[in-house]
Design a protein around this motif. Structure first.
Motif, PDB file in Angstrom:
ATOM      1  N   MET A   1      14.641  52.550  37.821  1.00 24.57           N
ATOM      2  CA  MET A   1      14.529  51.606  36.711  1.00 24.57           C
ATOM      3  C   MET A   1      15.610  50.533  36.838  1.00 24.57           C
ATOM      4  O   MET A   1      16.736  50.829  37.253  1.00 24.57           O
ATOM      5  CB  MET A   1      14.704  52.387  35.406  1.00 24.57           C
ATOM      6  CG  MET A   1      14.279  51.645  34.165  1.00 24.57           C
ATOM      7  SD  MET A   1      14.705  52.614  32.693  1.00 24.57           S
ATOM      8  CE  MET A   1      16.466  52.271  32.614  1.00 24.57           C
ATOM      9  N   GLY A   2      15.273  49.315  36.512  1.00 26.85           N
ATOM     10  CA  GLY A   2      16.247  48.220  36.596  1.00 26.85           C
ATOM     11  C   GLY A   2      15.663  46.983  35.964  1.00 26.85           C
ATOM     12  O   GLY A   2      15.306  46.987  34.787  1.00 26.85           O
ATOM     13  N   LEU A   3      15.508  45.932  36.770  1.00 27.94           N
ATOM     14  CA  LEU A   3      14.864  44.727  36.243  1.00 27.94           C
ATOM     15  C   LEU A   3      13.386  44.980  35.965  1.00 27.94           C
ATOM     16  O   LEU A   3      12.778  44.271  35.166  1.00 27.94           O
ATOM     17  CB  LEU A   3      15.013  43.570  37.237  1.00 27.94           C
ATOM     18  CG  LEU A   3      16.344  42.838  37.180  1.00 27.94           C
ATOM     19  CD1 LEU A   3      16.531  41.968  38.411  1.00 27.94           C
ATOM     20  CD2 LEU A   3      16.458  41.989  35.916  1.00 27.94           C
TER      21      LEU A   3
ATOM     22  N   PHE B   1      18.144  37.170  42.390  1.00 28.03           N
ATOM     23  CA  PHE B   1      18.866  36.315  43.334  1.00 28.03           C
ATOM     24  C   PHE B   1      19.171  34.916  42.794  1.00 28.03           C
ATOM     25  O   PHE B   1      20.077  34.255  43.279  1.00 28.03           O
ATOM     26  CB  PHE B   1      18.074  36.184  44.647  1.00 28.03           C
ATOM     27  CG  PHE B   1      17.982  37.478  45.405  1.00 28.03           C
ATOM     28  CD1 PHE B   1      19.088  37.983  46.069  1.00 28.03           C
ATOM     29  CD2 PHE B   1      16.796  38.207  45.434  1.00 28.03           C
ATOM     30  CE1 PHE B   1      19.020  39.183  46.760  1.00 28.03           C
ATOM     31  CE2 PHE B   1      16.716  39.418  46.122  1.00 28.03           C
ATOM     32  CZ  PHE B   1      17.835  39.900  46.788  1.00 28.03           C
ATOM     33  N   PHE B   2      18.372  34.457  41.829  1.00 29.62           N
ATOM     34  CA  PHE B   2      18.523  33.065  41.370  1.00 29.62           C
ATOM     35  C   PHE B   2      18.713  32.931  39.863  1.00 29.62           C
ATOM     36  O   PHE B   2      18.934  31.821  39.385  1.00 29.62           O
ATOM     37  CB  PHE B   2      17.315  32.222  41.831  1.00 29.62           C
ATOM     38  CG  PHE B   2      17.169  32.219  43.324  1.00 29.62           C
ATOM     39  CD1 PHE B   2      17.908  31.338  44.102  1.00 29.62           C
ATOM     40  CD2 PHE B   2      16.342  33.134  43.959  1.00 29.62           C
ATOM     41  CE1 PHE B   2      17.807  31.365  45.483  1.00 29.62           C
ATOM     42  CE2 PHE B   2      16.235  33.170  45.338  1.00 29.62           C
ATOM     43  CZ  PHE B   2      16.971  32.283  46.103  1.00 29.62           C
ATOM     44  N   GLY B   3      18.593  34.013  39.121  1.00 25.64           N
ATOM     45  CA  GLY B   3      18.967  34.050  37.705  1.00 25.64           C
ATOM     46  C   GLY B   3      18.244  33.134  36.726  1.00 25.64           C
ATOM     47  O   GLY B   3      18.380  33.327  35.521  1.00 25.64           O
ATOM     48  N   LEU B   4      17.515  32.138  37.215  1.00 21.56           N
ATOM     49  CA  LEU B   4      16.958  31.135  36.290  1.00 21.56           C
ATOM     50  C   LEU B   4      15.665  31.641  35.657  1.00 21.56           C
ATOM     51  O   LEU B   4      14.701  31.950  36.352  1.00 21.56           O
ATOM     52  CB  LEU B   4      16.725  29.809  37.017  1.00 21.56           C
ATOM     53  CG  LEU B   4      17.985  29.175  37.620  1.00 21.56           C
ATOM     54  CD1 LEU B   4      17.649  27.863  38.329  1.00 21.56           C
ATOM     55  CD2 LEU B   4      19.040  28.936  36.548  1.00 21.56           C
TER      56      LEU B   4
ATOM     57  N   ASP C   1      12.585  39.538  41.246  1.00 21.63           N
ATOM     58  CA  ASP C   1      13.374  39.190  42.440  1.00 21.63           C
ATOM     59  C   ASP C   1      13.990  37.804  42.280  1.00 21.63           C
ATOM     60  O   ASP C   1      15.130  37.567  42.691  1.00 21.63           O
ATOM     61  CB  ASP C   1      12.511  39.265  43.707  1.00 21.63           C
ATOM     62  CG  ASP C   1      12.098  40.696  43.971  1.00 21.63           C
ATOM     63  OD1 ASP C   1      12.988  41.537  44.161  1.00 21.63           O
ATOM     64  OD2 ASP C   1      10.886  40.984  43.920  1.00 21.63           O
ATOM     65  N   PHE C   2      13.232  36.910  41.667  1.00 21.23           N
ATOM     66  CA  PHE C   2      13.773  35.575  41.402  1.00 21.23           C
ATOM     67  C   PHE C   2      14.969  35.698  40.455  1.00 21.23           C
ATOM     68  O   PHE C   2      16.017  35.084  40.668  1.00 21.23           O
ATOM     69  CB  PHE C   2      12.681  34.666  40.804  1.00 21.23           C
ATOM     70  CG  PHE C   2      13.028  33.215  40.908  1.00 21.23           C
ATOM     71  CD1 PHE C   2      12.666  32.465  42.014  1.00 21.23           C
ATOM     72  CD2 PHE C   2      13.767  32.590  39.901  1.00 21.23           C
ATOM     73  CE1 PHE C   2      13.022  31.130  42.126  1.00 21.23           C
ATOM     74  CE2 PHE C   2      14.130  31.257  40.000  1.00 21.23           C
ATOM     75  CZ  PHE C   2      13.757  30.523  41.115  1.00 21.23           C
ATOM     76  N   LEU C   3      14.828  36.527  39.433  1.00 19.80           N
ATOM     77  CA  LEU C   3      15.943  36.731  38.488  1.00 19.80           C
ATOM     78  C   LEU C   3      17.155  37.322  39.203  1.00 19.80           C
ATOM     79  O   LEU C   3      18.290  36.939  38.948  1.00 19.80           O
ATOM     80  CB  LEU C   3      15.522  37.678  37.362  1.00 19.80           C
ATOM     81  CG  LEU C   3      14.624  37.092  36.273  1.00 19.80           C
ATOM     82  CD1 LEU C   3      14.150  38.211  35.342  1.00 19.80           C
ATOM     83  CD2 LEU C   3      15.342  36.007  35.476  1.00 19.80           C
TER      84      LEU C   3
END
Ligand code: GLY
Ligand code: MN
Ligand code: MN
Length: 480
Positions: free
Chosen positions: A363-365, A69-72, A65-67
């Motif tokens: 399936m996804g992240l 919305f925030f990609g870092l 979820d962090f990836l």
């Protein structure tokens, strides 16, 4: 989606990004904020996790979820969205000289945050002040269910609640909003998934070529793991590779391959942006199917291909799961393993002796996408409720297809001696199962065939380049 030239160039020049354009992250956060009535949204990123002593850590995996919305993709970050003011803040510390000595130069927090369209950064120590102030004002703090102990304790400390109460405070509104966004994949996410599938192609064709008598499973599993790490971000889940494919998630890799056994390989990789692939192929050790293996294989293949052909928006995955179950049961009747009225057998769940799991999952992240948020939020809704029947209960995704859904189709037939013994001792479904014939298959093992699918506006697309799947294709590549 707004794109600038840099992103388009990136798309043309590489097959896997290291990051999407900042506008992608901005848009995702904006879409999220519009769905939440008010308060703050807290996203704790992941930290390093220790392996056998504190400084020896597992391969770092950022929270999905962090990836999203925030990609870092770095440890020790957190983010807060203030739904009411629209402010977005990333919390994290700039590196000090010690970090530079051990890890080399690292970009500062401001530079990192700017890449995902955020200008506010604060040191991590400020997170408790920001949340404390919100708590004092009785503002709602939304967070998702934590799945790592350290983050659960961190939330407990930050919110002044006991660790046992953290799960009680999870925001259902936030779960639903996140699922609604993440479940529909855009064209750039699909490209990432297809990149992960290119890696899976190399993994599976390599496994097929290596599946010779005398080879130990770990030699193949280790080679596949190396391919996943050399082409992308490593495996998307621990490799399942076994001549005992009747054990659904078999991670033991110590058997020596023998002629007469089938080898199940269920393996996938992550793209550099952490999108997953998840493919299963089953091949005869040595490269030639015997008569009995051919019969069962063709049946699983038919369930896989017919299920895929049935995919279209508006149809439910539960119905397609039941279609696959009926194909399997009807074929097993032709082979003398089942008997009686097949529709009734499937309705009552008798086929689950041989096909005890669901047809697939999103399936996804995450390879089982968003499973940590709660399977029923992802795979079910007010229209489609989860069954409690053995077999069907394990179907992770039952609801209707929508364009943009990405999921697996993975039927299988397994001969699980302990389950056969149990059902036989209970005379369970004796009107539908020929236990005498089933006895003679107890040394068979199992077969699963898994592909990754996208729902389109008209129907479906099988993602990735085709990995050998028919008997002719598999025998062909194994001869090489
Ligand atoms: N990753 C195991 C499976 O769901 O296929
Ligand atoms: Mn799989
Ligand atoms: Mn799967």
């Amino acid at each position: 989606m707004v794109l600038n030239l840099t992103t388009v160039e990136l798309l043309n020049n590489t097959k896997s990004f290291t990051m999407f354009h900042e506008n992608t992250y901005r848009k995702r956060r904006g879409d999220l904020r519009r769905q939440i009535a008010g308060g703050l949204i807290l996203f704790p990123g992941n930290s390093e996790a220790s392996f056998n002593y504190p400084a020896n850590t597992y391969h770092f995996r950022q929270d999905s979820d962090f990836l999203y919305f925030f990609g870092l993709d770095h440890p020790d970050l957190a983010a807060v969205i203030d739904v009411d003011s629209g402010a977005e803040t990333i919390f994290g510390n700039d590196v000090d000289m010690d970090d530079i000595i051990w890890m080399g130069h690292q970009p500062g927090m401001k530079d990192r945050a700017a890449k995902v369209g955020i200008s506010n950064t604060l040191p991590m120590t400020k997170l408790s002040d920001v949340l404390g102030e919100a708590l004092e004002k009785k503002r709602k703090i939304h967070y998702l269910p934590p799945y790592r102990g350290d983050n659960l304790l961190r939330i407990s400390e930050l919110l002044g609640t006991s660790p046992g109460m953290v799960k009680e405070g999870v925001s259902e509104d936030l779960i639903r909003a996140v699922v609604k966004l993440r479940i529909i994949k855009d064209e750039f996410e699909i490209k990432e998934i297809e990149f992960a599938l290119d890696i899976a192609y190399e993994m599976h064709t390599t496994a097929m070529k290596m599946a010779k008598p005398g080879v130990v499973e770990r030699e193949i599993a280790g080679t596949l793991e190396g391919i996943a790490s050399s082409m992308g971000n490593g495996i998307s889940f621990p490799i399942i590779l076994s001549i005992n494919g009747q054990t659904l998630h078999n991670h033991y890799h110590g058997n020596t391959l023998e002629t007469g056994r089938m080898m199940v390989t269920d393996a996938g990789a992550e793209s550099l942006l952490h999108y997953a692939s998840d493919i299963t192929r089953t091949v005869p050790v040595g490269g030639k199917f015997n008569g009995r293996q051919k019969e069962i294989y063709e049946l699983v293949l038919k369930a896989n291909t017919e299920a895929i052909k049935a995919i279209k928006p508006g149809r439910s995955n539960r119905d397609v799961h039941l279609l696959a179950a009926e194909i399997i049961a009807s074929g097993l009747k032709d082979l003398g393993l089942m008997k009686g009225n097949i529709q009734e057998a499937v309705k009552k769940g008798a086929h689950a002796l041989f096909f005890p799991h669901g047809l697939g999952h999103h399936m996804g992240l995450d390879v089982h996408d968003m499973e940590g948020l709660g399977e029923n939020y992802v795979g079910y809704d007010h229209k489609t409720k989860r069954s409690e029947q053995f077999g069907l209960a394990f179907l992770r995704f039952g609801k209707e297809y929508e364009p943009g859904h990405v999921f697996t189709v993975e039927p299988g037939i397994y001969f699980i001696p302990a389950l056969i013994d149990l059902w036989k001792s209970e005379n369970k479904f004796k009107e539908f199962i020929n236990y005498e014939t089933v006895e003679s298959y107890k040394d068979f093992g199992g077969i699963r065939i898994e592909d990754d699918l996208l729902v389109t506006s008209e129907g479906y697309k099988v993602l990735g380049k085709p990995i050998p799947k028919t008997i002719m294709e598999i025998e062909g590549i194994m001869r090489k």
